[in-house]
Design a protein around this motif. Structure first.
Motif, mmCIF file in Angstrom:
data_model
loop_
_atom_site.group_PDB
_atom_site.id
_atom_site.type_symbol
_atom_site.label_atom_id
_atom_site.label_comp_id
_atom_site.label_asym_id
_atom_site.label_seq_id
_atom_site.Cartn_x
_atom_site.Cartn_y
_atom_site.Cartn_z
ATOM 1 N N TRP A 159 2.361 7.749 -10.052
ATOM 2 C CA TRP A 159 1.607 8.887 -10.640
ATOM 3 C C TRP A 159 0.170 8.303 -10.667
ATOM 4 C CZ3 TRP A 159 -1.458 7.799 -14.846
ATOM 5 C CH2 TRP A 159 -0.983 6.770 -15.869
ATOM 6 N N ARG A 160 -0.285 6.974 -10.990
ATOM 7 C CA ARG A 160 -1.539 6.564 -10.898
ATOM 8 C C ARG A 160 -2.231 6.904 -9.632
ATOM 9 N NH1 ARG A 160 1.638 2.584 -13.267
ATOM 10 N NH2 ARG A 160 1.331 2.012 -15.073
ATOM 11 N N GLY B 23 -8.025 3.059 -7.072
ATOM 12 C CA GLY B 23 -6.765 3.518 -7.310
ATOM 13 C C GLY B 23 -5.538 2.459 -7.151
ATOM 14 N N PHE B 24 -5.987 1.978 -5.881
ATOM 15 C CA PHE B 24 -4.935 1.156 -5.331
ATOM 16 C C PHE B 24 -5.013 -0.300 -6.166
ATOM 17 C CE2 PHE B 24 -4.846 3.413 -1.255
ATOM 18 C CZ PHE B 24 -3.362 3.351 -1.145
ATOM 19 N N ILE B 25 -6.355 -0.589 -6.511
ATOM 20 C CA ILE B 25 -6.387 -1.714 -7.450
ATOM 21 C C ILE B 25 -5.629 -1.297 -8.680
ATOM 22 C CG2 ILE B 25 -7.817 -3.249 -8.583
ATOM 23 C CD1 ILE B 25 -9.728 -2.852 -6.253
ATOM 24 N N TRP B 26 -5.846 -0.330 -9.313
ATOM 25 C CA TRP B 26 -5.172 0.117 -10.636
ATOM 26 C C TRP B 26 -3.661 -0.046 -10.542
ATOM 27 C CZ3 TRP B 26 -5.009 5.576 -12.904
ATOM 28 C CH2 TRP B 26 -4.698 5.731 -14.208
ATOM 29 N N LEU C 2 0.870 -1.213 0.004
ATOM 30 C CA LEU C 2 -0.084 -0.022 -0.127
ATOM 31 C C LEU C 2 0.893 1.224 -0.033
ATOM 32 C CD1 LEU C 2 -3.081 -1.101 2.416
ATOM 33 C CD2 LEU C 2 -2.933 -0.894 0.011
ATOM 34 N N LEU C 3 1.876 1.285 0.666
ATOM 35 C CA LEU C 3 2.727 2.577 0.776
ATOM 36 C C LEU C 3 3.608 2.575 -0.575
ATOM 37 C CD1 LEU C 3 4.082 2.380 4.451
ATOM 38 C CD2 LEU C 3 2.295 3.922 3.543
ATOM 39 N N ASP C 4 3.869 1.397 -1.208
ATOM 40 C CA ASP C 4 4.582 1.498 -2.474
ATOM 41 C C ASP C 4 3.662 1.995 -3.538
ATOM 42 O OD1 ASP C 4 6.763 1.083 -4.028
ATOM 43 O OD2 ASP C 4 5.759 -0.831 -4.764
ATOM 44 N N LEU D 171 -18.036 7.720 -2.267
ATOM 45 C CA LEU D 171 -17.450 8.113 -3.708
ATOM 46 C C LEU D 171 -15.708 8.124 -3.063
ATOM 47 C CD1 LEU D 171 -17.346 8.962 -6.592
ATOM 48 C CD2 LEU D 171 -17.690 11.334 -5.706
ATOM 49 N N ALA D 172 -15.441 8.698 -2.248
ATOM 50 C CA ALA D 172 -13.916 8.933 -2.028
ATOM 51 C C ALA D 172 -13.524 7.353 -1.578
ATOM 52 C CB ALA D 172 -13.840 9.741 -0.879
ATOM 53 N N VAL D 173 -14.218 6.467 -0.809
ATOM 54 C CA VAL D 173 -13.577 5.207 -0.404
ATOM 55 C C VAL D 173 -13.428 4.226 -1.753
ATOM 56 C CG1 VAL D 173 -14.087 3.149 0.695
ATOM 57 C CG2 VAL D 173 -14.452 5.336 1.877
ATOM 58 N N ALA D 174 -14.433 4.611 -2.806
ATOM 59 C CA ALA D 174 -14.553 3.722 -3.909
ATOM 60 C C ALA D 174 -13.423 4.275 -4.639
ATOM 61 C CB ALA D 174 -15.853 3.649 -4.444
ATOM 62 N N GLY D 175 -13.153 5.473 -5.072
ATOM 63 C CA GLY D 175 -12.175 6.319 -5.839
ATOM 64 C C GLY D 175 -10.960 5.673 -5.425
ATOM 65 N N ILE D 176 -10.525 5.932 -4.037
ATOM 66 C CA ILE D 176 -9.098 5.506 -3.359
ATOM 67 C C ILE D 176 -8.884 3.978 -3.671
ATOM 68 C CG2 ILE D 176 -7.769 5.253 -1.303
ATOM 69 C CD1 ILE D 176 -9.246 8.233 -0.710
#
Length: 71
Positions: free
Chosen positions: A18-19, A59-62, A11-13, A51-56
Motif C-alpha cells: 500500500w505504501r 516511495g521505493f526507499i520507504w 523493485l517488483l515486490d 517531482l515525479a522521479v523524486a516521489g517515486i
C-alpha cells in the motif's frame, strides 16, 4: 546478472504494498496540481518530472525500509 535479478525482484515486490500506491497517488496529485497552476507546457515538464522521479524514488526507499525484517 544475479544481482540485477535480485534488484528487479525487490523493485517488483515493492509494487505489491500500500505504501507504493499511496506514494504514486500523492505524486500524481502533486503533479496535477502544479500542472493546473503553471501556464506553459515546458514549465510543467521542468517542474513535474523531477517531482515525479523524486516521489517515486522516495516511495521505493520507504517501502524497502519498511519491509526489512528489523522494521
Amino acid at each position: 546478472m544475479l544481482g540485477l535479478l535480485q534488484l528487479l525482484a525487490v523493485l517488483l515486490d515493492g509494487l505489491l504494498y500500500w505504501r507504493m500506491y499511496s506514494v504514486f497517488l500523492a505524486t500524481l496529485l502533486a503533479c496535477l496540481g502544479l500542472m493546473a497552476l503553471l501556464p506553459d507546457g515546458l514549465a510543467q515538464w521542468l517542474v513535474c518530472m523531477p517531482l515525479a522521479v523524486a516521489g517515486i524514488a522516495l516511495g521505493f526507499i520507504w517501502q524497502i525500509r519498511a519491509s526489512k525484517p528489523g522494521a
